[in-house]
Design a protein around this motif. Structure first.
Motif, mmCIF file in Angstrom:
data_model
loop_
_atom_site.group_PDB
_atom_site.id
_atom_site.type_symbol
_atom_site.label_atom_id
_atom_site.label_comp_id
_atom_site.label_asym_id
_atom_site.label_seq_id
_atom_site.Cartn_x
_atom_site.Cartn_y
_atom_site.Cartn_z
ATOM 1 N N VAL A 1 15.770 -24.697 -1.860
ATOM 2 C CA VAL A 1 16.049 -23.629 -2.822
ATOM 3 C C VAL A 1 16.897 -22.552 -2.158
ATOM 4 O O VAL A 1 16.664 -22.187 -1.000
ATOM 5 C CB VAL A 1 14.733 -22.993 -3.318
ATOM 6 N N VAL A 2 17.877 -22.042 -2.896
ATOM 7 C CA VAL A 2 18.574 -20.834 -2.482
ATOM 8 C C VAL A 2 18.369 -19.785 -3.570
ATOM 9 O O VAL A 2 18.562 -20.070 -4.763
ATOM 10 C CB VAL A 2 20.078 -21.077 -2.208
ATOM 11 N N VAL A 3 17.933 -18.606 -3.173
ATOM 12 C CA VAL A 3 17.724 -17.496 -4.105
ATOM 13 C C VAL A 3 18.886 -16.522 -3.948
ATOM 14 O O VAL A 3 19.089 -15.944 -2.873
ATOM 15 C CB VAL A 3 16.386 -16.779 -3.839
ATOM 16 N N HIS A 4 19.655 -16.363 -5.029
ATOM 17 C CA HIS A 4 20.790 -15.437 -5.040
ATOM 18 C C HIS A 4 20.351 -14.135 -5.714
ATOM 19 O O HIS A 4 20.093 -14.125 -6.928
ATOM 20 C CB HIS A 4 21.968 -16.025 -5.815
ATOM 21 N N VAL A 5 20.270 -13.062 -4.961
ATOM 22 C CA VAL A 5 19.904 -11.759 -5.519
ATOM 23 C C VAL A 5 21.189 -11.017 -5.873
ATOM 24 O O VAL A 5 22.002 -10.710 -5.003
ATOM 25 C CB VAL A 5 19.075 -10.937 -4.509
ATOM 26 N N LEU A 6 21.391 -10.764 -7.161
ATOM 27 C CA LEU A 6 22.545 -9.993 -7.638
ATOM 28 C C LEU A 6 22.041 -8.594 -7.982
ATOM 29 O O LEU A 6 21.235 -8.435 -8.902
ATOM 30 C CB LEU A 6 23.188 -10.653 -8.855
ATOM 31 N N HIS A 7 22.499 -7.590 -7.247
ATOM 32 C CA HIS A 7 21.889 -6.261 -7.359
ATOM 33 C C HIS A 7 22.948 -5.172 -7.548
ATOM 34 O O HIS A 7 24.147 -5.399 -7.368
ATOM 35 C CB HIS A 7 21.054 -5.964 -6.109
ATOM 36 N N ILE B 1 18.314 -17.080 1.284
ATOM 37 C CA ILE B 1 18.434 -15.907 0.413
ATOM 38 C C ILE B 1 19.830 -15.320 0.585
ATOM 39 O O ILE B 1 20.279 -15.115 1.715
ATOM 40 C CB ILE B 1 17.381 -14.836 0.759
ATOM 41 N N THR B 2 20.523 -15.072 -0.524
ATOM 42 C CA THR B 2 21.802 -14.359 -0.477
ATOM 43 C C THR B 2 21.664 -13.081 -1.281
ATOM 44 O O THR B 2 20.884 -12.999 -2.233
ATOM 45 C CB THR B 2 22.962 -15.198 -1.036
ATOM 46 N N ARG B 3 22.435 -12.072 -0.898
ATOM 47 C CA ARG B 3 22.411 -10.792 -1.604
ATOM 48 C C ARG B 3 23.851 -10.389 -1.914
ATOM 49 O O ARG B 3 24.681 -10.339 -1.007
ATOM 50 C CB ARG B 3 21.705 -9.727 -0.770
ATOM 51 N N THR B 4 24.128 -10.116 -3.178
ATOM 52 C CA THR B 4 25.487 -9.788 -3.604
ATOM 53 C C THR B 4 25.459 -8.525 -4.453
ATOM 54 O O THR B 4 24.745 -8.461 -5.460
ATOM 55 C CB THR B 4 26.095 -10.940 -4.423
#
Length: 425
Positions: free
Chosen positions: A71-77, A142-145
């Motif tokens: 799983v990859v969780v992409h956090v768009l904030h 985890i990615t954060r964009t």
């Protein structure tokens, strides 16, 4: 299987639209309006899923195999300084969601995901945050964009979201966590493929259908802690529900009154649980039954939910084996065995126009691959370069090929192998 009129995701009451927890039914209605063959396409999918289930019904167990999905969780904030908080949820909140998924999909004793129901199933699926990114670099999964847009319509903006960031859906389950609009708190792609039975429409339509693959969750309904969570959907079950759709499961009523989810061990019900309560509900379709409001595929509050059924497990396994996309992911989880020399095999061969071509490719270790398609006059028609590959199945495009003979060539830095393929009506 429940043998009633085919009715997956048909038009839904205004009450459901106003209080919809999940965007799948809304999206399906729009696809019906856009594609005249959408219902038939789904019917074909159902026929094939049921056929696979029938073939497996005499087995003592569906499978002893536990799938472990990266799983990859992409956090768009919206935090310009990248500070944790608000839409930029914490690692702790993400880890709490992964824990809930494994409790629910493995029916773990001593957790909220356990039940004693006679039809309750251990789905034998686990979820782990990816340890490497698509380029092979070490990753937390985890990615954060940072984004400036303050919220998205999960149904209408799903491709916009996928264009911001998405990892290869044939290697990872993409989960985007962001702010949703219009009351929808979750959405997932269903395991249909544009190559499966033909979508129709333009090449742009097909490309749009193929672009988004994964799960969208509102940040206020993801995980169990550490952030601003909903008072009703606050135990991680929205993600459990949406991944159920990603695996091919339907809402218990098939999104119409007394519809079907094609599972015999879930009661046929009039409507989903749109309340904030876990109080008993009953339905009178063919016979009077007690609704299984505790099923993860209903709309019940998170605290009510604790069951997938044996038939839901069987259905999800059948959908996994049927979907080209899902099979590619499973194949990538467990690559094929190595061979000393490069070897390829085209499956099927011959293949019908518009159908997917699956290329079985085996070799030693990890290699960069160059895949080329030529017509019989030697003209190059397609070319694709794949980096750091292991022995595996590779799905090739076939939408634009006419009837006739072609040559597929696969090359590494030191070897080259070709095979003929016949495209027929």
């Amino acid at each position: 299987m429940k043998k009633i009129l085919f009715a997956i995701f048909l038009s839904i009451p205004s009450l459901l639209i106003a209080q919809d927890r999940c965007g799948v039914a809304i999206a399906d209605k729009k696809l019906q309006e856009k594609y005249s063959n959408w219902q038939q396409r789904k019917a074909n999918f159902e026929t094939q899923v049921q056929k696979i289930q029938e073939q497996n019904k005499n087995q003592a167990r569906i499978t002893d195999k536990v799938y472990q999905i990266p799983v990859v969780v992409h956090v768009l904030h919206n935090n310009a300084n990248n500070a944790i908080g608000g839409t930029n949820i914490s690692d702790e909140q993400i880890l709490s969601q992964i824990r809930v998924l494994n409790e629910d999909y493995r029916k773990k004793e001593g957790t909220n995901g356990y039940n004693t129901n006679a039809v309750g199933a251990d789905m034998e699926i686990e979820f782990v945050l990816a340890t490497t990114d698509p380029d092979g670099n070490t990753s937390t999964g985890i990615t954060r964009t940072y984004i400036t847009q303050n919220g998205f319509s999960f149904v209408d903006d799903k491709n916009t979201i996928a264009k911001i960031i998405q990892w290869d859906s044939e290697r990872y389950l993409n989960i985007w966590v962001l702010k949703g609009l219009n009351g929808v708190i979750g959405y997932a792609s269903f395991p249909y493929d544009s190559k499966l039975d033909g979508l129709g429409g333009t090449s742009q339509d097909i490309a749009e259908m193929e672009l988004f693959d994964g799960v969208l969750i509102d940040y206020r309904n993801f995980g169990t802690c550490c952030g601003t969570l909903s008072s009703t959907y606050n135990l991680g079950r929205t993600t459990t529900h949406e991944i159920g759709h990603w695996l091919g499961l339907l809402h218990p009523n098939g999104d119409e009154e007394c519809g079907t989810d094609y599972c015999n061990d879930t009661p046929q019900i009039e409507k989903l649980n749109l309340t904030t309560s876990c109080d008993k509900m009953t339905s009178s379709c063919v016979v009077r039954v007690t609704n299984m409001i505790e099923n993860y595929m209903d709309y019940s509050p998170d605290r009510c939910m604790n069951i997938f059924t044996n038939d839901q497990k069987s259905r999800s396994r059948a959908a996994l084996s049927l979907s080209i996309k899902r099979q590619a992911l499973l194949n990538n989880i467990e690559p094929l065995g190595e061979t000393d020399k490069l070897s390829i095999n085209i499956e099927p061969n011959p293949v019908s126009t518009g159908k997917s071509i699956r290329l079985r490719t085996t070799f030693k270790g990890e290699q960069n691959l160059l895949i080329r398609l030529f017509d019989f006059q030697g003209r190059l028609l397609q070319e694709e370069s794949l980096q750091k590959q292991k022995s595996n199945f590779i799905n090739l495009k076939n939408e634009s090929l006419r009837e006739g003979q072609y040559i597929i060539n696969v090359s590494t830095e030191s070897e080259s192998v070709s095979q003929k393929i016949l495209i027929q009506p």
